[in-house]
Design a protein around this motif. Structure first.
Motif, PDB file in Angstrom:
ATOM      1  N   ALA A 227       1.202  -1.589   0.220  1.00  0.00           N
ATOM      2  CA  ALA A 227       0.525   0.265  -0.019  1.00  0.00           C
ATOM      3  C   ALA A 227       0.772   1.297   0.137  1.00  0.00           C
ATOM      4  CB  ALA A 227      -1.055  -0.166   1.306  1.00  0.00           C
ATOM      5  N   VAL A 228       2.131   1.162   1.304  1.00  0.00           N
ATOM      6  CA  VAL A 228       2.924   2.662   0.789  1.00  0.00           C
ATOM      7  C   VAL A 228       3.775   2.596  -0.520  1.00  0.00           C
ATOM      8  CG1 VAL A 228       5.183   2.933   1.680  1.00  0.00           C
ATOM      9  CG2 VAL A 228       3.696   1.895   3.339  1.00  0.00           C
ATOM     10  N   SER A 229       4.240   1.740  -1.261  1.00  0.00           N
ATOM     11  CA  SER A 229       4.169   1.686  -2.820  1.00  0.00           C
ATOM     12  C   SER A 229       3.779   2.439  -3.892  1.00  0.00           C
ATOM     13  CB  SER A 229       4.309   0.541  -3.420  1.00  0.00           C
ATOM     14  OG  SER A 229       4.740   0.694  -4.261  1.00  0.00           O
ATOM     15  N   ARG A 230       1.936   1.937  -3.311  1.00  0.00           N
ATOM     16  CA  ARG A 230       0.747   2.605  -4.406  1.00  0.00           C
ATOM     17  C   ARG A 230       0.925   4.110  -3.738  1.00  0.00           C
ATOM     18  NH1 ARG A 230      -1.453  -2.389  -3.433  1.00  0.00           N
ATOM     19  NH2 ARG A 230      -3.046  -1.104  -1.458  1.00  0.00           N
ATOM     20  N   LEU A 231       1.015   4.047  -2.638  1.00  0.00           N
ATOM     21  CA  LEU A 231       0.292   5.970  -2.029  1.00  0.00           C
ATOM     22  C   LEU A 231       1.910   7.107  -2.518  1.00  0.00           C
ATOM     23  CD1 LEU A 231      -1.283   5.260   1.484  1.00  0.00           C
ATOM     24  CD2 LEU A 231      -2.879   6.180  -1.373  1.00  0.00           C
ATOM     25  N   ASN A 232       2.756   6.196  -2.524  1.00  0.00           N
ATOM     26  CA  ASN A 232       4.061   7.404  -2.608  1.00  0.00           C
ATOM     27  C   ASN A 232       4.007   7.555  -4.336  1.00  0.00           C
ATOM     28  OD1 ASN A 232       5.112   7.947  -0.525  1.00  0.00           O
ATOM     29  ND2 ASN A 232       6.165   5.432  -0.404  1.00  0.00           N
ATOM     30  N   LYS A 254       4.801  11.554   2.782  1.00  0.00           N
ATOM     31  CA  LYS A 254       5.629  10.613   2.829  1.00  0.00           C
ATOM     32  C   LYS A 254       5.580   9.151   3.444  1.00  0.00           C
ATOM     33  CE  LYS A 254       9.313  12.786   2.055  1.00  0.00           C
ATOM     34  NZ  LYS A 254      11.295  13.691   2.661  1.00  0.00           N
ATOM     35  N   PHE A 255       4.625   8.065   2.673  1.00  0.00           N
ATOM     36  CA  PHE A 255       4.288   7.036   3.174  1.00  0.00           C
ATOM     37  C   PHE A 255       5.836   5.605   3.306  1.00  0.00           C
ATOM     38  CE2 PHE A 255       1.101   8.493   1.148  1.00  0.00           C
ATOM     39  CZ  PHE A 255       0.010   8.074   2.198  1.00  0.00           C
ATOM     40  N   LEU A 256       5.737   5.427   4.221  1.00  0.00           N
ATOM     41  CA  LEU A 256       7.134   4.771   4.891  1.00  0.00           C
ATOM     42  C   LEU A 256       7.011   2.762   5.262  1.00  0.00           C
ATOM     43  CD1 LEU A 256       8.394   7.121   8.007  1.00  0.00           C
ATOM     44  CD2 LEU A 256       8.879   7.500   5.564  1.00  0.00           C
ATOM     45  N   THR A 257       7.429   2.590   4.702  1.00  0.00           N
ATOM     46  CA  THR A 257       7.893   1.168   4.845  1.00  0.00           C
ATOM     47  C   THR A 257       8.275   1.145   6.233  1.00  0.00           C
ATOM     48  OG1 THR A 257      10.251   1.080   3.523  1.00  0.00           O
ATOM     49  CG2 THR A 257       8.283   0.629   2.333  1.00  0.00           C
ATOM     50  N   LEU A 258       7.810  -0.791   6.697  1.00  0.00           N
ATOM     51  CA  LEU A 258       7.755  -0.806   8.375  1.00  0.00           C
ATOM     52  C   LEU A 258       8.458  -2.275   7.555  1.00  0.00           C
ATOM     53  CD1 LEU A 258       4.826  -0.679   9.955  1.00  0.00           C
ATOM     54  CD2 LEU A 258       7.118   0.638  10.492  1.00  0.00           C
ATOM     55  N   ASP A 259       9.452  -2.788   8.696  1.00  0.00           N
ATOM     56  CA  ASP A 259      10.311  -3.984   8.886  1.00  0.00           C
ATOM     57  C   ASP A 259       9.407  -4.882   9.567  1.00  0.00           C
ATOM     58  OD1 ASP A 259      11.864  -3.480   6.088  1.00  0.00           O
ATOM     59  OD2 ASP A 259      13.622  -2.757   8.395  1.00  0.00           O
TER      60      ASP A 259
END
Length: 262
Positions: A227-232, A254-259
């Motif tokens: 979802a982050v990838s799409r919204l960025n 900015k939307f940030l990925t999580l590990d």
């Protein structure tokens, strides 16, 4: 005899075909009816991130969303904070101030990481140099601090509910208002001013520690990162918000990925 042999051959072929399809053809993934991922988010940019995450999760899980519930319209409400404590949700999007308060009072939850940066903007109608009184949502201490640091001209703040903040500006009870970008997108007639000259964290993800150790949470993170990838993608986000791509780029959201913790 020949007819019987032919029948046996045909039946054998059907059986082999059935076994082959079972072993080698891709299987349709069934929803896991037992596992329920309970997500909480406000009626804001974090809610859009939640909805985008749910798009993938719904293919596999039952997903209980709190976005539609009046009890979680704003992460700063008492009921939003209560939701994690009462295990009504097992993962939620909160502003940093409320997230800190929540984990200090509940040892069963923790902050997984920041998820959205630069999610607010200032809206106003009059000349910017005349803006001295600013409206801000209740409980948004970080927003007040950022505005004060960036604009020394601001003399005072008034905390207002989400439902009343735009009315307060229209009625000239305040000169300007700090809004979530989703709300600012709904009033294109207003001018915008950035909340800060620097990047800042708008929302973090708070998760129940027990849920964090499950396979369901790992799946949540997988779909969340998608979802982050799409919204960025500024063009995609512009369509979601119903604004121009230039408007989105100006906001620098900015939307940030999580590990996933091992």
């Amino acid at each position: 005899m020949k007819i019987h042999k032919i029948m046996f051959v045909v039946i054998g072929l059907f059986l082999l075909a059935g076994i082959g399809s079972t072993l080698f053809l891709p299987k349709e993934e069934k929803k896991n009816k037992e596992a329920e991922i309970k997500i909480g988010a406000g009626d804001d940019i974090s809610g859009i991130l939640m909805d985008e995450t749910v798009k993938g999760l719904e293919e596999k899980y039952q997903v209980s969303k709190s976005l539609e519930s009046s009890s979680f319209q704003d992460c700063c409400s008492n009921t939003a904070q209560w939701a994690l404590n009462a295990k009504e949700i097992n993962v939620g999007f909160y502003c940093p101030h409320i997230a800190k308060h929540t984990i200090e009072n509940n040892k069963d939850v923790e902050i997984c990481g920041p998820v959205i940066m630069n999610g607010e903007t200032i809206v106003y109608k009059k000349n910017w140099d005349e803006v001295t009184h600013m409206g801000v949502l209740q409980g948004r201490e970080q927003s007040k601090s950022l505005a004060s640091e960036t604009y020394p001209q601001i003399e005072r703040f008034s905390e207002i509910s989400q439902k009343g903040i735009l009315y307060a500006m229209e009625d000239e009870q305040v000169d300007a208002a700090i809004l979530d970008v989703t709300k600012a997108a709904a009033v294109p007639e207003c001018r915008n001013q950035s909340l800060s000259d620097n990047d800042y964290i708008s929302y973090v993800l708070v998760v129940d520690k027990e849920f964090e150790r499950t396979e369901e949470f790992k799946d949540f993170i997988t779909y969340y990162n998608q979802a982050v990838s799409r919204l960025n993608d500024s063009g995609y986000l512009a369509k979601v918000l119903g604004v121009s791509e230039d408007w989105v780029k100006e906001k620098n959201i900015k939307f940030l990925t999580l590990d996933i913790k091992e």
